[in-house]
Design a protein around this motif. Structure first.
Motif, short mmCIF file in Angstrom:
data_model
loop_
_atom_site.label_atom_id
_atom_site.label_comp_id
_atom_site.label_asym_id
_atom_site.label_seq_id
_atom_site.Cartn_x
_atom_site.Cartn_y
_atom_site.Cartn_z
N LEU A 1 0.83 -1.21 0.00
CA LEU A 1 0.00 0.00 0.00
C LEU A 1 0.86 1.26 0.00
CD1 LEU A 1 -2.63 -1.09 2.70
CD2 LEU A 1 -3.00 -0.98 0.22
N LYS A 2 0.21 2.39 -0.25
CA LYS A 2 0.90 3.68 -0.19
C LYS A 2 1.53 3.87 1.20
CE LYS A 2 -2.46 5.99 -3.23
NZ LYS A 2 -3.51 7.04 -3.28
N PRO A 3 2.62 4.60 1.30
CA PRO A 3 3.28 4.82 2.60
C PRO A 3 2.33 5.33 3.67
CG PRO A 3 4.69 5.58 0.84
CD PRO A 3 3.39 5.22 0.19
N GLU A 4 1.43 6.23 3.30
CA GLU A 4 0.52 6.81 4.29
C GLU A 4 -0.56 5.82 4.76
OE1 GLU A 4 -0.82 8.52 0.21
OE2 GLU A 4 1.03 7.87 1.22
N LEU A 5 -0.63 4.67 4.11
CA LEU A 5 -1.63 3.66 4.49
C LEU A 5 -1.02 2.47 5.21
CD1 LEU A 5 -3.82 3.57 1.23
CD2 LEU A 5 -4.26 4.84 3.35
N GLN A 6 0.26 2.52 5.49
CA GLN A 6 0.97 1.37 6.06
C GLN A 6 0.46 0.97 7.45
OE1 GLN A 6 3.49 -0.73 4.75
NE2 GLN A 6 2.67 0.19 2.89
N ASP A 7 -0.09 1.92 8.18
CA ASP A 7 -0.51 1.63 9.55
C ASP A 7 -2.02 1.53 9.73
OD1 ASP A 7 2.15 1.63 10.47
OD2 ASP A 7 2.14 3.82 10.68
N ILE A 8 -2.76 1.38 8.64
CA ILE A 8 -4.22 1.32 8.76
C ILE A 8 -4.65 0.03 9.46
CG2 ILE A 8 -4.66 2.75 6.73
CD1 ILE A 8 -5.35 0.16 5.22
N THR A 9 -5.80 0.10 10.11
CA THR A 9 -6.38 -1.08 10.74
C THR A 9 -7.19 -1.86 9.70
OG1 THR A 9 -8.43 0.06 11.35
CG2 THR A 9 -6.57 0.20 12.91
N THR A 10 -7.57 -3.06 10.06
CA THR A 10 -8.41 -3.86 9.15
C THR A 10 -9.75 -3.16 8.93
OG1 THR A 10 -7.41 -5.88 10.00
CG2 THR A 10 -9.45 -6.12 8.77
#
Length: 340
Positions: A194-203
């Motif tokens: 995923l994009k760098p800014e989305l690396q820490d998103i939750t499920t």
């Protein structure tokens, strides 16, 4: 297209048995003027195909130790670990859409959605898989029912290799099953692509992103929803109780199989050969170097008809004097050997 999410009284339902029951109920009973999409994630479960042998597919000891349930689908296919790392998308689309059997068509909006989220080198491969750099991130299935295409696919945001490996590898010395065996594939996670800014998103956040992409909306609040009524939930509860959390469906419905167990006990070596029909002991033969007084066939005959389930075995074995037949042995030891 209508969106259905597993909310009940404002709470997210993450029970894997309920997730399947809700889909099946909607397929059989919810008919709207447009198609339906049902995305969800859930606590860990092993979902097995209609024609599979549960015991041949899973490591039951590991499942018991880690609170992972087994749920049998009504459709075919192989065994798969479904957990909080994956977003699963079920859909009900009018049959005239031409979607049935066309996995390339089904995956086109999914591929575009993932590309919009930064994923590269994603492609549909084989009959019903989605790959990133030649590693699987999604599998799909579909069938026809009530004039609609009923299907779904998974999206592996995160994978748990140890859980996957331990859950789906039976810890058995020997088992001969007539059930359909699963085929393992090389898999990878979507998160790292995923994009760098989305690396820490939750499920949960990933689920909402997928909803927005597939429905082409800017907020999940803009989705046209169908919410289960109290009557719907009453029927879903019944479906869960009578089927998807019912031992007779998930385990007892397995094809016939036979297996052998042997091991050292406090009474000596015990060697047990079993033939199982519908999850119950059909034939039993016991051998070993233990020093018992009674005819061991009495124990074998006593076990016939017992469900291959810890509670049932313990109850059944408590009805006879095991020390008379084996010497110094406990019902727990013998049950552990049978289920090992």
């Amino acid at each position: 297209m209508y969106l259905i999410e597993p909310f009940r009284n404002g709470e997210y339902v993450d029970d894997g048995a309920y997730a399947l029951a809700m889909q099946v109920y909607a397929n059989e009973n919810i008919f709207l003027d447009e198609g339906i999409i049902f995305p969800y994630y859930c606590k860990p479960k092993i979902e097995i195909g209609r024609f599979q042998n549960a015991r041949a597919e899973v490591n039951q000891d590991y499942l018991d130790e880690n609170g992972i349930i087994v749920v049998r689908r009504d459709t075919g296919g192989g065994a798969v670990l479904v957990d909080e790392g994956a977003v699963n998308v079920c859909f009900l689309i009018p049959e005239e859409s031409g979607l049935y059997g066309n996995y390339k068509m089904m995956y086109e909006p999914v591929i575009q959605a993932l590309k919009n989220l930064g994923v590269k080198n994603v492609e549909q491969s084989g009959r019903n898989d989605l790959l990133i750099d030649d590693k699987k991130v999604s599998g799909a299935a579909m069938t026809k029912a009530h004039g609609r295409v009923y299907g779904g696919f998974s999206l592996l945001l995160d994978i748990h290799p140890e859980r996957m490996l331990e859950s789906l590898n039976p810890n058995q010395k020997k088992i001969e099953s007539k059930g359909i065996k699963s085929v393992r594939s090389r898999v990878t996670s979507i998160r790292e692509h995923l994009k760098p800014e989305l690396q820490d998103i939750t499920t949960d956040e990933f689920k909402d992103l997928i909803i927005k992409e597939l429905l082409d909306i800017t907020s999940v609040d803009d989705a046209k929803r169908y919410e289960f009524t109290d009557e719907d939930w009453k029927n879903i509860d019944k479906l869960v109780d009578e089927k998807y959390k019912n031992w007779d469906w998930n385990y007892g419905n397995s094809p016939s199989y036979s297996y052998q167990r042997d091991g050292r006990t406090t009474a000596g070596t015990v060697d047990i050969h079993l033939e199982i029909e519908e999850g119950r002991i059909e034939k039993c033969h016991i051998y070993g170097d233990f020093f018992g007084q009674g005819e061991i066939t009495d124990v074998s005959n006593h076990l016939i008809g017992t469900r291959v389930k810890r509670e049932d075995l313990l109850e059944r074995l408590s009805e006879i004097d095991l020390n008379y037949y084996f010497g110094n042995i406990t019902k727990e030891e013998l049950t552990d050997l049978i289920l090992s």
